[in-house]
Design an enzyme around this catalytic site. Sequence first.
Site, PDB file in Angstrom:
ATOM      1  N   ASP A  99       0.762  -1.196  -0.052  1.00 23.61           N
ATOM      2  CA  ASP A  99       0.171   0.150  -0.147  1.00 23.61           C
ATOM      3  C   ASP A  99       1.007   1.132  -0.003  1.00 23.61           C
ATOM      4  OD1 ASP A  99      -2.387   1.698   0.318  1.00 23.61           O
ATOM      5  OD2 ASP A  99      -1.831   1.991   2.545  1.00 23.61           O
ATOM      6  N   SER A 100       0.325   2.236  -0.191  1.00 25.51           N
ATOM      7  CA  SER A 100       0.849   3.633  -0.176  1.00 25.51           C
ATOM      8  C   SER A 100       1.542   3.789   1.251  1.00 25.51           C
ATOM      9  CB  SER A 100       0.123   4.834  -0.591  1.00 25.51           C
ATOM     10  OG  SER A 100      -0.980   4.854   0.159  1.00 25.51           O
ATOM     11  N   TYR A 140      -0.425   8.330  -2.178  1.00 29.09           N
ATOM     12  CA  TYR A 140      -0.655   8.160  -3.853  1.00 29.09           C
ATOM     13  C   TYR A 140      -1.806   8.837  -4.327  1.00 29.09           C
ATOM     14  CZ  TYR A 140       2.996   4.378  -3.798  1.00 29.09           C
ATOM     15  OH  TYR A 140       4.117   3.590  -3.514  1.00 29.09           O
ATOM     16  N   GLY A 141      -2.924   9.163  -3.453  1.00 25.35           N
ATOM     17  CA  GLY A 141      -4.139   9.342  -4.043  1.00 25.35           C
ATOM     18  C   GLY A 141      -4.266  10.591  -4.778  1.00 25.35           C
ATOM     19  N   CYS A 146      -4.049  -1.088  -1.904  1.00 25.49           N
ATOM     20  CA  CYS A 146      -4.139   0.617  -2.037  1.00 25.49           C
ATOM     21  C   CYS A 146      -5.171   0.664  -3.074  1.00 25.49           C
ATOM     22  CB  CYS A 146      -2.697   1.240  -2.508  1.00 25.49           C
ATOM     23  SG  CYS A 146      -2.820   3.095  -3.051  1.00 25.49           S
ATOM     24  N   THR A 180      -5.767   3.172  -4.837  1.00 25.31           N
ATOM     25  CA  THR A 180      -5.512   4.443  -5.599  1.00 25.31           C
ATOM     26  C   THR A 180      -4.518   3.336  -6.681  1.00 25.31           C
ATOM     27  OG1 THR A 180      -5.277   6.269  -4.298  1.00 25.31           O
ATOM     28  CG2 THR A 180      -3.913   6.626  -6.283  1.00 25.31           C
ATOM     29  N   CYS A 195     -11.263   3.049  -0.604  1.00 18.61           N
ATOM     30  CA  CYS A 195      -9.915   3.382   0.070  1.00 18.61           C
ATOM     31  C   CYS A 195      -9.657   2.802   1.311  1.00 18.61           C
ATOM     32  CB  CYS A 195      -9.831   4.919   0.299  1.00 18.61           C
ATOM     33  SG  CYS A 195      -8.479   5.591   0.895  1.00 18.61           S
ATOM     34  N   THR A 196      -8.452   2.201   1.427  1.00 17.52           N
ATOM     35  CA  THR A 196      -7.740   1.496   2.553  1.00 17.52           C
ATOM     36  C   THR A 196      -8.469   2.225   3.940  1.00 17.52           C
ATOM     37  OG1 THR A 196      -5.858   3.078   2.330  1.00 17.52           O
ATOM     38  CG2 THR A 196      -5.540   0.751   1.529  1.00 17.52           C
ATOM     39  N   HIS A 197      -8.161   3.470   3.809  1.00 13.72           N
ATOM     40  CA  HIS A 197      -8.685   3.979   5.235  1.00 13.72           C
ATOM     41  C   HIS A 197     -10.281   4.216   5.713  1.00 13.72           C
ATOM     42  CE1 HIS A 197      -4.690   5.564   4.533  1.00 13.72           C
ATOM     43  NE2 HIS A 197      -4.336   6.168   5.622  1.00 13.72           N
ATOM     44  N   GLU A 249      -5.777   9.312   9.816  1.00 16.32           N
ATOM     45  CA  GLU A 249      -4.545   9.272  10.313  1.00 16.32           C
ATOM     46  C   GLU A 249      -4.049  10.045  11.321  1.00 16.32           C
ATOM     47  OE1 GLU A 249      -1.567   9.614   6.903  1.00 16.32           O
ATOM     48  OE2 GLU A 249      -2.306   7.514   6.050  1.00 16.32           O
TER      49      GLU A 249
END
Length: 269
Positions: free
Chosen positions: A10-11, A42-43, A73, A75, A184-186, A152
């Site tokens: 992932d980024s 990356y996004g 990721c 993105t 998206c991962t988050h 984050e």
Amino acid sequence: MNNKSIGVFDSGLGGLTAVKQIMRELPNENIIYFGDTGRVPYGTRSRDTILKYTRGDIRFLKTFDVKVIVIACGTASSAALPMIKDEFDVPIVGVIDAAVYAAVRATKNKKIGVIGTPGTIKSGEYEKQIKEYDSDMQVYERACPMFVPLVENGYFDTPVTKIIVEEYLEEIRAQGVDTLILGCTHYPLLEKVIHEYMGDGVTLINSGAEVAKYLKKKLDGEMAHNDRIDEHQYRYYVSDDISSFEELGGIFLEREINGQVNKIDIEQY
Ligand code: DGL
């Protein structure tokens, strides 16, 4: 049997939300994770940069002779994978196919919402793949660039989070979607607030969880599981500071990772 590791990248640390799901689905597998923490995000980058980074990340994981590489990721899966998947002699699995597969099965009214980073939404990949299943599907997309920094910084469920969720999702909700892809991962860490806003009638698709299920099916089908069940191990690599990854990564993964993280120079790959 295939006792090689599964490579995941992932980024940054967000991809650990997918790793958590892979550990659940495939508890006996060895996992090597790379988080490109030195070059995140990356996004918001151009497609050329995302392509360059993605190729380097794959080359790094290939040094471990992995049996499959998972791009956690959103993105990189949407803006890079379709262009580069044939460049490598290792199977590469992104999050888009699995999330689209789940969404087209979940929707009843054929109205699907997709949220992700600007890079993911700009790529148009979700809409393209959904319409390949059924051209009558209506797809409503929205880039949500503030979601990543909110997560984050630990703003999972605060008044500010709720205001931003409303700002981003108002239009998608008004369109009456019954399914929403968290691309998206988050975003799984915002699932509670997003669910409250969208309501019980909307199915949320967690792309990390879907890719883990997809991977399990793939390994089942190819008889490619690890059979040394007492020996599995997890290794983590980053391209920037180890200690902050250990701290936040533990929250994403819901398990302690202190002492298992190494730093590498990703520019060499
Ligand atoms: N991992 C990215 C994604 O899922 C989010 C963070 C970034 O922008 O790099 O799209």
